[in-house]
Motif scaffolding. Structure first.
Motif, PDB file in Angstrom:
ATOM      1  N   MET A   1     -10.998 -50.329 -25.523  1.00 18.84           N
ATOM      2  CA  MET A   1      -9.586 -50.400 -25.124  1.00 18.84           C
ATOM      3  C   MET A   1      -9.383 -49.536 -23.877  1.00 18.84           C
ATOM      4  N   ALA A   2      -8.844 -50.139 -22.827  1.00 19.36           N
ATOM      5  CA  ALA A   2      -8.549 -49.386 -21.615  1.00 19.36           C
ATOM      6  C   ALA A   2      -7.038 -49.365 -21.435  1.00 19.36           C
ATOM      7  N   TRP A   3      -6.460 -48.258 -21.745  1.00 22.80           N
ATOM      8  CA  TRP A   3      -5.009 -48.157 -21.767  1.00 22.80           C
ATOM      9  C   TRP A   3      -4.496 -47.780 -20.390  1.00 22.80           C
ATOM     10  N   VAL A   4      -3.643 -48.616 -19.816  1.00 20.26           N
ATOM     11  CA  VAL A   4      -3.145 -48.297 -18.479  1.00 20.26           C
ATOM     12  C   VAL A   4      -1.617 -48.336 -18.433  1.00 20.26           C
ATOM     13  N   ARG A   5      -1.094 -47.640 -17.445  1.00 20.56           N
ATOM     14  CA  ARG A   5       0.354 -47.597 -17.243  1.00 20.56           C
ATOM     15  C   ARG A   5       0.646 -48.382 -15.973  1.00 20.56           C
ATOM     16  N   CYS A   6       1.545 -49.367 -16.055  1.00 21.90           N
ATOM     17  CA  CYS A   6       1.882 -50.145 -14.858  1.00 21.90           C
ATOM     18  C   CYS A   6       2.865 -49.338 -14.019  1.00 21.90           C
ATOM     19  N   GLU A   7       3.127 -49.800 -12.801  1.00 18.25           N
ATOM     20  CA  GLU A   7       3.988 -48.997 -11.921  1.00 18.25           C
ATOM     21  C   GLU A   7       5.433 -48.906 -12.415  1.00 18.25           C
ATOM     22  N   LYS A   8       5.811 -49.817 -13.322  1.00 15.82           N
ATOM     23  CA  LYS A   8       7.177 -49.753 -13.858  1.00 15.82           C
ATOM     24  C   LYS A   8       7.286 -48.852 -15.092  1.00 15.82           C
ATOM     25  N   GLY A   9       6.141 -48.312 -15.549  1.00 14.04           N
ATOM     26  CA  GLY A   9       6.205 -47.383 -16.669  1.00 14.04           C
ATOM     27  C   GLY A   9       5.997 -48.004 -18.032  1.00 14.04           C
ATOM     28  N   HIS A  10       5.352 -49.193 -18.076  1.00  8.64           N
ATOM     29  CA  HIS A  10       4.986 -49.807 -19.365  1.00  8.64           C
ATOM     30  C   HIS A  10       3.500 -49.550 -19.613  1.00  8.64           C
ATOM     31  N   TYR A  11       3.128 -49.496 -20.875  1.00  2.89           N
ATOM     32  CA  TYR A  11       1.724 -49.304 -21.218  1.00  2.89           C
ATOM     33  C   TYR A  11       1.111 -50.579 -21.775  1.00  2.89           C
ATOM     34  N   TYR A  12      -0.117 -50.878 -21.404  1.00  5.61           N
ATOM     35  CA  TYR A  12      -0.803 -52.043 -21.960  1.00  5.61           C
ATOM     36  C   TYR A  12      -2.313 -51.864 -21.876  1.00  5.61           C
ATOM     37  N   ASP A  13      -3.010 -52.725 -22.620  1.00  7.13           N
ATOM     38  CA  ASP A  13      -4.461 -52.688 -22.689  1.00  7.13           C
ATOM     39  C   ASP A  13      -5.002 -53.638 -21.623  1.00  7.13           C
ATOM     40  N   ASP A  14      -5.650 -53.119 -20.600  1.00 10.24           N
ATOM     41  CA  ASP A  14      -6.038 -54.008 -19.499  1.00 10.24           C
ATOM     42  C   ASP A  14      -7.296 -54.813 -19.806  1.00 10.24           C
ATOM     43  N   GLU A  15      -7.826 -54.647 -21.018  1.00  7.44           N
ATOM     44  CA  GLU A  15      -8.906 -55.557 -21.412  1.00  7.44           C
ATOM     45  C   GLU A  15      -8.312 -56.844 -21.990  1.00  7.44           C
ATOM     46  N   ARG A  16      -7.055 -56.777 -22.399  1.00 13.49           N
ATOM     47  CA  ARG A  16      -6.411 -57.966 -22.961  1.00 13.49           C
ATOM     48  C   ARG A  16      -5.492 -58.655 -21.944  1.00 13.49           C
ATOM     49  N   HIS A  17      -4.951 -57.894 -21.018  1.00 14.21           N
ATOM     50  CA  HIS A  17      -4.020 -58.477 -20.040  1.00 14.21           C
ATOM     51  C   HIS A  17      -4.446 -58.063 -18.632  1.00 14.21           C
ATOM     52  N   SER A  18      -4.451 -59.040 -17.699  1.00  9.66           N
ATOM     53  CA  SER A  18      -4.816 -58.683 -16.332  1.00  9.66           C
ATOM     54  C   SER A  18      -3.618 -58.067 -15.612  1.00  9.66           C
ATOM     55  N   LEU A  19      -2.400 -58.459 -16.020  1.00 15.75           N
ATOM     56  CA  LEU A  19      -1.187 -57.881 -15.447  1.00 15.75           C
ATOM     57  C   LEU A  19      -0.353 -57.331 -16.596  1.00 15.75           C
ATOM     58  N   CYS A  20       0.596 -56.452 -16.267  1.00 15.10           N
ATOM     59  CA  CYS A  20       1.443 -55.901 -17.323  1.00 15.10           C
ATOM     60  C   CYS A  20       2.231 -57.019 -18.010  1.00 15.10           C
ATOM     61  N   PRO A  21       2.053 -57.216 -19.326  1.00 17.50           N
ATOM     62  CA  PRO A  21       2.752 -58.308 -20.007  1.00 17.50           C
ATOM     63  C   PRO A  21       4.261 -58.073 -20.092  1.00 17.50           C
ATOM     64  N   TYR A  22       4.692 -56.827 -20.032  1.00 14.96           N
ATOM     65  CA  TYR A  22       6.124 -56.535 -20.183  1.00 14.96           C
ATOM     66  C   TYR A  22       6.878 -56.779 -18.883  1.00 14.96           C
ATOM     67  N   CYS A  23       6.202 -56.531 -17.742  1.00 23.47           N
ATOM     68  CA  CYS A  23       6.843 -56.830 -16.460  1.00 23.47           C
ATOM     69  C   CYS A  23       7.034 -58.336 -16.329  1.00 23.47           C
ATOM     70  N   GLY A  24       6.045 -59.100 -16.768  1.00 18.87           N
ATOM     71  CA  GLY A  24       6.139 -60.558 -16.701  1.00 18.87           C
ATOM     72  C   GLY A  24       7.365 -61.057 -17.423  1.00 18.87           C
ATOM     73  N   VAL A  25       7.568 -60.529 -18.632  1.00 20.33           N
ATOM     74  CA  VAL A  25       8.723 -60.925 -19.435  1.00 20.33           C
ATOM     75  C   VAL A  25      10.009 -60.608 -18.683  1.00 20.33           C
ATOM     76  N   GLY A  26      10.033 -59.422 -18.074  1.00 24.51           N
ATOM     77  CA  GLY A  26      11.242 -58.985 -17.373  1.00 24.51           C
ATOM     78  C   GLY A  26      11.579 -59.889 -16.217  1.00 24.51           C
ATOM     79  N   ASP A  27      10.565 -60.222 -15.403  1.00 26.88           N
ATOM     80  CA  ASP A  27      10.827 -61.029 -14.221  1.00 26.88           C
ATOM     81  C   ASP A  27      11.362 -62.404 -14.612  1.00 26.88           C
ATOM     82  N   LEU A  28      10.727 -62.984 -15.625  1.00 25.12           N
ATOM     83  CA  LEU A  28      11.155 -64.303 -16.070  1.00 25.12           C
ATOM     84  C   LEU A  28      12.604 -64.237 -16.548  1.00 25.12           C
ATOM     85  N   ALA A  29      12.880 -63.207 -17.371  1.00 21.71           N
ATOM     86  CA  ALA A  29      14.239 -63.084 -17.898  1.00 21.71           C
ATOM     87  C   ALA A  29      15.222 -62.867 -16.760  1.00 21.71           C
ATOM     88  N   GLY A  30      14.813 -62.096 -15.747  1.00 19.48           N
ATOM     89  CA  GLY A  30      15.691 -61.827 -14.617  1.00 19.48           C
ATOM     90  C   GLY A  30      16.035 -63.105 -13.886  1.00 19.48           C
TER      91      GLY A  30
END
Lengths: 187, 271
Positions: A1-30
């Motif tokens: 597990m490689a735990w990383v913090r995206c520039e917006k301040g969300h945490y995710y496992d970069d072995e499972r996601h290439s980009l922050c999954p929470y930012c993706g959700v936000g942009d779509l919702a926006g």
């Protein structure tokens, strides 16, 4: 597990996601919220239907299940469809919102129409059912011993409802006031 | 003090995700020395226009305003300043879209600073402390149910009130109706965990369930909590967000300390 913090301040496992999954959700919702009265994206609609499936079977009856999925997939919400207004009994003066499909009447707060009347069953004393396809209401008898009446007559199984019909359970009388019908329906 | 952070989020059965959250960077040593570590969560109000924008603006504004904290400013003062600033930003959004007072969001922030926990909130997003397996709620919901409770109304009557979940404080008015602030900071202990969550979480899971799931790896606990909520398949499931921060337990902490000391010793030896 490689735990990383995206520039917006969300945490995710970069072995499972290439980009922050929470930012993706936000942009779509926006993007979606920027549009007024937007429709659900195609993929979303399918997901809603599929998600609803499990619950629907649990409620008993795939027919009903499809209806829920249908209503929610189309409107993306669970809007009010009418009201019951207590005109006699401990809750006199109160109103209760009705929504799509089965609305349970009972004494516990978990019912859709929670009454304070001690002579009413704890759960599912009866139901007010809104059928979103036909845009009609009906009153249905519950599972317990307590009877339910429409305009003074016992409801043995299910009876159609029209505006200002009076439903009686225990010592409570409820006036039925529809919102959805010939003049209005949620699209 | 080092901490471990994890988070989880899902839209539930709602059309949009209107919750937002963020945490500061615990590896930014200058920031940690001056301001500690901050996590923020906001739940945009679905009954209102632009819920998502309101919550994400609130989170960004709180982080930005808190980040300029000087060494002289206390944490509660900085939190209060950040909340007042963020409320102005949300109120301004309401005016921009021509709906003053019709754009709203809750806000909750928790700060780890010098082994103490500080927090601030407006609305019904909650902060819990998990200590040695038991859960303690640190915030009071700013909603009608709490107000009625304070007035001595019976729990049964409150449960029957259809407006019981209506918020009595949130961002979006010219001033915050009620700003909750930790009166005294809470001294943190090793392996303490905190949970910041939106109401979509605590309305679906009860406190013993939350407590049991928080025992897991804190970096995974946020996702695990959200998965458990979704497994309940509630037909009207709201947006759900869980943010977990843990004070790193002693073994890892002392291991970290040891490696720092060892590195220092090596530097001394090689110089």
């Amino acid at each position: 597990m490689a735990w990383v913090r995206c520039e917006k301040g969300h945490y995710y496992d970069d072995e499972r996601h290439s980009l922050c999954p929470y930012c993706g959700v936000g942009d779509l919702a926006g993007q979606v919220s920027a549009l007024q009265n937007e429709a659900l994206p195609e993929g979303d609609e399918e997901k809603t239907v599929r998600l609803d499936d499990g619950t629907l079977r649990a409620l008993g009856g795939t027919g009903e299940g499809e209806t829920v999925a249908y209503v929610r997939a189309r409107t993306g919400m669970d809007p009010v469809t009418g009201w019951l207004v207590c005109i006699d009994g401990p809750d006199r003066g109160r109103d209760f919102r009705l929504r799509s499909e089965k609305n349970s009447i009972g004494r516990l707060a978990t019912n859709d129409v929670p009454l304070s009347d001690e002579t009413v069953s704890r759960e599912n004393h009866g139901f007010v059912v809104f059928d979103p396809r036909k845009v009609t209401f009906s009153v249905r008898a519950g599972e317990g011993r307590g009877l339910i009446y429409k305009n003074g007559d016992e409801v043995p199984f299910s009876e159609p409802l029209k505006a200002y019909d009076v439903i009686e359970v225990g010592q409570t009388r409820l006036l039925f006031v529809p919102l959805c019908g010939e003049s209005f329906r949620w699209e | 003090m080092r901490c471990l952070v994890g988070n989880g989020q899902h839209r539930g059965r709602r059309k949009r995700q209107e919750d937002s959250f963020a945490s500061s960077d615990p590896c930014d040593e200058a920031f940690v020395a001056r301001a500690g570590f901050i996590s923020v969560l906001a739940d945009g109000m679905g009954g209102m226009a632009r819920g998502r924008e309101a919550s994400s603006l609130a989170v960004e504004a709180i982080l930005e305003a808190y980040a300029v904290k000087s060494e002289a400013e206390t944490v509660p003062a900085a939190l209060k300043r950040a909340f007042i600033r963020a409320n102005e930003v949300v109120f301004e959004l309401g005016r921009e879209v021509g709906l003053p007072g019709a754009v709203g969001t809750t806000a909750l922030a928790a700060v780890f600073f010098e082994k103490q926990l500080f927090w601030a909130w407006a609305g019904d997003s909650r902060l819990y402390l998990w200590r040695r397996g038991s859960l303690h709620r640190l915030t009071e919901d700013h909603n009608l149910a709490t107000r009625l409770e304070g007035e001595g109304v019976s729990p049964e009557a409150i449960a029957r009130n259809p407006e019981r979940e209506a918020l009595t404080s949130f961002f979006g008015f010219p001033a915050i109706p009620h700003l909750g602030l930790s009166e005294v900071p809470l001294p943190l202990e090793e392996d303490d965990r905190i949970l910041l969550c939106s109401d979509g979480l605590y309305r679906s899971l009860d406190e013993p369930e939350i407590a049991a799931l928080l025992a897991d790896d804190p970096r995974r606990a946020g996702e695990i909590l959200v998965d458990r909520v979704l497994a309940k398949k509630r037909p009207r499931q709201d947006n759900v967000t869980a943010l977990v921060v843990a004070v790193e337990p002693c073994p890892a902490f002392s291991a970290g300390l040891f490696s720092t000391l060892a590195a220092g010793a090596r530097r001394l030896l090689t110089s």
